[in-house]
Design an enzyme around this catalytic site. Sequence first.
Site, PDB file in Angstrom:
ATOM      1  N   ASP A 156       0.884  -1.199   0.157  1.00  0.00           N
ATOM      2  CA  ASP A 156      -0.030   0.108   0.047  1.00  0.00           C
ATOM      3  C   ASP A 156       0.853   1.206  -0.109  1.00  0.00           C
ATOM      4  OD1 ASP A 156      -2.346  -1.568   0.060  1.00  0.00           O
ATOM      5  OD2 ASP A 156      -2.703  -1.084   1.927  1.00  0.00           O
ATOM      6  N   GLY A 157       2.033   1.310   0.678  1.00  0.00           N
ATOM      7  CA  GLY A 157       2.770   2.447   0.800  1.00  0.00           C
ATOM      8  C   GLY A 157       3.467   2.691  -0.829  1.00  0.00           C
ATOM      9  N   ASN A 175      -4.462   8.854   1.421  1.00  0.00           N
ATOM     10  CA  ASN A 175      -4.766   8.050   2.497  1.00  0.00           C
ATOM     11  C   ASN A 175      -5.108   9.210   3.539  1.00  0.00           C
ATOM     12  OD1 ASN A 175      -4.940   5.490   2.146  1.00  0.00           O
ATOM     13  ND2 ASN A 175      -3.408   5.203   3.751  1.00  0.00           N
ATOM     14  N   THR A 228      -8.642   2.661   6.153  1.00  0.00           N
ATOM     15  CA  THR A 228      -8.183   1.222   6.555  1.00  0.00           C
ATOM     16  C   THR A 228      -6.602   1.285   7.082  1.00  0.00           C
ATOM     17  OG1 THR A 228      -7.602   0.715   4.091  1.00  0.00           O
ATOM     18  CG2 THR A 228      -9.671  -0.139   5.068  1.00  0.00           C
ATOM     19  N   TYR A 246      -3.814   4.131   9.110  1.00  0.00           N
ATOM     20  CA  TYR A 246      -3.640   4.893  10.571  1.00  0.00           C
ATOM     21  C   TYR A 246      -4.907   4.852  11.226  1.00  0.00           C
ATOM     22  CZ  TYR A 246      -1.089   7.192  14.054  1.00  0.00           C
ATOM     23  OH  TYR A 246      -0.521   7.717  15.309  1.00  0.00           O
ATOM     24  N   LEU A 253      -7.791   3.309  11.084  1.00  0.00           N
ATOM     25  CA  LEU A 253      -8.165   2.048  11.622  1.00  0.00           C
ATOM     26  C   LEU A 253      -7.795   1.680  12.818  1.00  0.00           C
ATOM     27  CD1 LEU A 253      -9.756  -0.567  11.209  1.00  0.00           C
ATOM     28  CD2 LEU A 253      -8.084  -1.501   9.851  1.00  0.00           C
TER      29      LEU A 253
END
Length: 288
Positions: A69-70, A143, A184, A186, A188
């Site tokens: 994801d990063g 994000n 979904t 940090y 979360l």
Amino acid sequence: MKHFLIYTNKHKDQELATTKRIRDYLESKGCTVKLKVKESDWKEETDAAEEEATGIPLDVDCMIVLGGDGTVLQAARETKKILVPIIGVNLGTVGYMTEIELSGLEEALERLIRDDYKKERRMMLNGKVCCADGTVSEGWALNDIVISRSGTLQIIEFNIYVNGQLLNHYKADGMIVTTPTGSTGYNLSAGGPLVEPKAKLITLTPICPHSLNQRSIILSPEDEIVIEIPGGREGKSQTVEANYDGSHKVTMCTGDHIRIVQSEKITEFVQLNQVSFLDVLHRKMRDS
């Protein structure tokens, strides 16, 4: 699709084995392929000038991102000036934003070539840090934008305004301002709500608030959020960080503020799997 850019996180594909596998397959089908290899999906410091000069080609139909994801987040930030559809190949762990697993790689590539897919647009955030000395720094996030303490382990104090009206004075470790895509992440972990990624809204989630009744707040995407850094306990100066998607970091001090709004730019994802967000969420949570 005939023209592809493979955006690879070398840390996750160290020998570039998957990169070469994708390149060779696409070229065997008559497609053109360009490569962009990044050393890592985490950069401690970047600035706006570096983000602008990323060299993403304009003539690609799709960017295939290899990593976790990063890496997808970094690729999305680098394409904010142009709309390049993105699809991720999961070389990470959880991979909420990656569509392709290695076990189905060639099948997925074949579907891209024959245009058997859908596109899904996601909102982004724009943050502008305004310092007391008049300097301004701007950044984008797919994000989240996180305001957190810098240095010593102490609670920070900050004021949040929405559309010019004071929402609350917080004492906490920080504040997460997140898009639905970032719910979904940090958010979360900090106890914030999970949000369907195609939704249009902004979530505020405090990090370890020094209170028993402070919860996440859901705002309209049209709202303007201003986070102001006042003097701390006994009027002491505070130093905090504004962090965009975990990579672009800006230091803020007492007297500074950051203005956060929905960005005019979006990120477009290529979608192959006709499964709901709840199905994906169930699978990822079961496997993690």
